[in-house]
Scaffold this motif. Sequence first.
Motif, PDB file in Angstrom:
ATOM      1  N   ASP A 146       0.712  -1.272   0.081  1.00 29.14           N
ATOM      2  CA  ASP A 146      -0.052   0.122  -0.001  1.00 29.14           C
ATOM      3  C   ASP A 146       0.945   1.286   0.112  1.00 29.14           C
ATOM      4  O   ASP A 146       2.239   1.078   0.209  1.00 29.14           O
ATOM      5  CB  ASP A 146      -0.867  -0.132   1.257  1.00 29.14           C
ATOM      6  N   HIS A 210       5.743   4.151  -0.050  1.00 31.98           N
ATOM      7  CA  HIS A 210       5.096   2.794  -0.283  1.00 31.98           C
ATOM      8  C   HIS A 210       5.761   1.897   0.618  1.00 31.98           C
ATOM      9  O   HIS A 210       6.887   1.540   0.877  1.00 31.98           O
ATOM     10  CB  HIS A 210       5.494   2.441  -1.788  1.00 31.98           C
ATOM     11  N   GLU A 233       2.055   4.130  -7.033  1.00 34.54           N
ATOM     12  CA  GLU A 233       1.694   3.097  -6.042  1.00 34.54           C
ATOM     13  C   GLU A 233       2.017   1.586  -6.865  1.00 34.54           C
ATOM     14  O   GLU A 233       2.818   0.708  -6.170  1.00 34.54           O
ATOM     15  CB  GLU A 233       0.186   3.075  -5.512  1.00 34.54           C
ATOM     16  N   ARG A 234       1.275   1.508  -8.104  1.00 35.34           N
ATOM     17  CA  ARG A 234       1.481   0.193  -8.738  1.00 35.34           C
ATOM     18  C   ARG A 234       2.911   0.046  -9.268  1.00 35.34           C
ATOM     19  O   ARG A 234       3.568  -1.024  -9.270  1.00 35.34           O
ATOM     20  CB  ARG A 234       0.414   0.207 -10.105  1.00 35.34           C
ATOM     21  N   SER A 237       4.764  -0.860  -5.945  1.00 33.95           N
ATOM     22  CA  SER A 237       4.556  -2.091  -5.510  1.00 33.95           C
ATOM     23  C   SER A 237       5.097  -3.382  -6.457  1.00 33.95           C
ATOM     24  O   SER A 237       5.677  -4.305  -5.870  1.00 33.95           O
ATOM     25  CB  SER A 237       3.112  -2.455  -5.432  1.00 33.95           C
ATOM     26  N   GLN A 238       5.187  -3.053  -7.674  1.00 31.41           N
ATOM     27  CA  GLN A 238       5.636  -3.991  -8.765  1.00 31.41           C
ATOM     28  C   GLN A 238       7.071  -4.204  -8.239  1.00 31.41           C
ATOM     29  O   GLN A 238       7.694  -5.388  -8.516  1.00 31.41           O
ATOM     30  CB  GLN A 238       5.472  -3.693  -9.894  1.00 31.41           C
ATOM     31  N   ALA A 256      -3.809  -6.352  -1.678  1.00 33.16           N
ATOM     32  CA  ALA A 256      -3.690  -4.682  -2.081  1.00 33.16           C
ATOM     33  C   ALA A 256      -5.091  -4.417  -2.171  1.00 33.16           C
ATOM     34  O   ALA A 256      -6.160  -4.915  -2.294  1.00 33.16           O
ATOM     35  CB  ALA A 256      -3.149  -4.396  -3.334  1.00 33.16           C
ATOM     36  N   TYR A 260      -5.167  -0.850  -6.959  1.00 34.84           N
ATOM     37  CA  TYR A 260      -4.257  -1.752  -7.801  1.00 34.84           C
ATOM     38  C   TYR A 260      -4.825  -2.698  -8.887  1.00 34.84           C
ATOM     39  O   TYR A 260      -4.346  -3.432  -9.347  1.00 34.84           O
ATOM     40  CB  TYR A 260      -3.350  -2.560  -6.767  1.00 34.84           C
ATOM     41  N   HIS A 265      -1.613  -3.926 -14.255  1.00 37.15           N
ATOM     42  CA  HIS A 265      -0.832  -4.200 -13.088  1.00 37.15           C
ATOM     43  C   HIS A 265      -0.845  -5.703 -12.803  1.00 37.15           C
ATOM     44  O   HIS A 265       0.080  -6.560 -12.276  1.00 37.15           O
ATOM     45  CB  HIS A 265      -1.312  -3.345 -12.151  1.00 37.15           C
ATOM     46  N   VAL A 278      -5.773  -8.748  -5.079  1.00 37.14           N
ATOM     47  CA  VAL A 278      -6.248  -7.342  -5.249  1.00 37.14           C
ATOM     48  C   VAL A 278      -7.506  -7.375  -5.027  1.00 37.14           C
ATOM     49  O   VAL A 278      -8.474  -8.181  -5.280  1.00 37.14           O
ATOM     50  CB  VAL A 278      -5.714  -6.749  -6.442  1.00 37.14           C
TER      51      VAL A 278
END
Length: 361
Positions: A146, A210, A233-234, A237-238, A256, A260, A265, A278
């Motif tokens: 997140d 993040h 954010e995406r 996170s990746q 998530a 997301y 994604h 997600v």
Amino acid sequence: MRGRFRDQGGLFSYLSPEARVPAKHPLRQVRELVRAVLKDLSPSFGKLYSSAGRPSIPPEQLLSALLLQVFYGIRSERQLMEQLDYNLLYRWFAGLAPDDPVWDTTTFTKNRDRLQHGEVFQKFMTKLLNHPQVKPLLSDEHFSVDGTLIEAWASQKSFRAKDGGDNEGDGADFRGQKRSNETHASTTDPESRLYRKAAGREARLCYMGHVTMENRHGLAVAGVVTRADGTAERRASQAMLKAKRKAVGHRITAGADKAYDTKGHVEDLRAINVTPHVAQNNGPAKIGKRRRSSIDARTTRHASYGMSQKRRKMIECIFGWGKQHGTMRKAKHRGVARIAGGFLLNLIAYNLIRIPKLVAA
């Protein structure tokens, strides 16, 4: 009978700071963990300093003092030096004797930058998570991600046109003016960006932090800071999940929220052997049509999906603690690199507060 009042009392004290700190004080167990990690980091510290010249601030004391700043939400390093001067608990935790002089604020700041450039904060986080008492607490299969906004140390008045050809005066009154990150930038913190958390909320100059959290006990295992935008954010996170999947060596799951839930994604996560747990975003869009989630029954039918949706909410405790008790609510520095260092310190401090309780349980 009435006691006799003696202003200031005796001149000398024969009690050490160690004797003054209660045996059950919560910082005692935290201090033991910190000392163990600092001992393992000693070879890394040696590479950052020259063998000649005047002795600098010991990095062990520097890091301990920075952790104190987060534990007690001390607003600035100048105020930290002031409190280290008279607070015996702080002196005990940082390893200072009662008569040791505190450091100059400017010297302290320059030495903090040295540790940050040497990636010492990240190494501290890694060593802490690999500690023999901590590693059994961590899940190596189920995680959550997140992001949160970190308010920049810059005012709206500093958000001025990049070409300098505006008629904004002193920048105090910008009502009715169109301002965007493409045409405007802050003059005091150019890396910050104007961003709003949700529709109807005010836009602020901020960064985005993040976190990756393991789902067993809700400890932070990774963290990064980026400039604030709609896809940060995406992307973050990746990158974090890819590194975590590579570190553990097998497929992992990642819980998530709805932000997301995009086709690109979800496909990218599956391509790097990460199962995206997600939350489904099936709500109505602005144009009136209902959105179509990229997560279908192939994922939601498993019990682990429901567990991930419950556990992922624990990540809000990390953000809540950092903003209420730590120094995460408003940045103390400027620029992504320096703010990332402070963000990591908040994650480390959160873990240090929780770990002794989890070990005792």
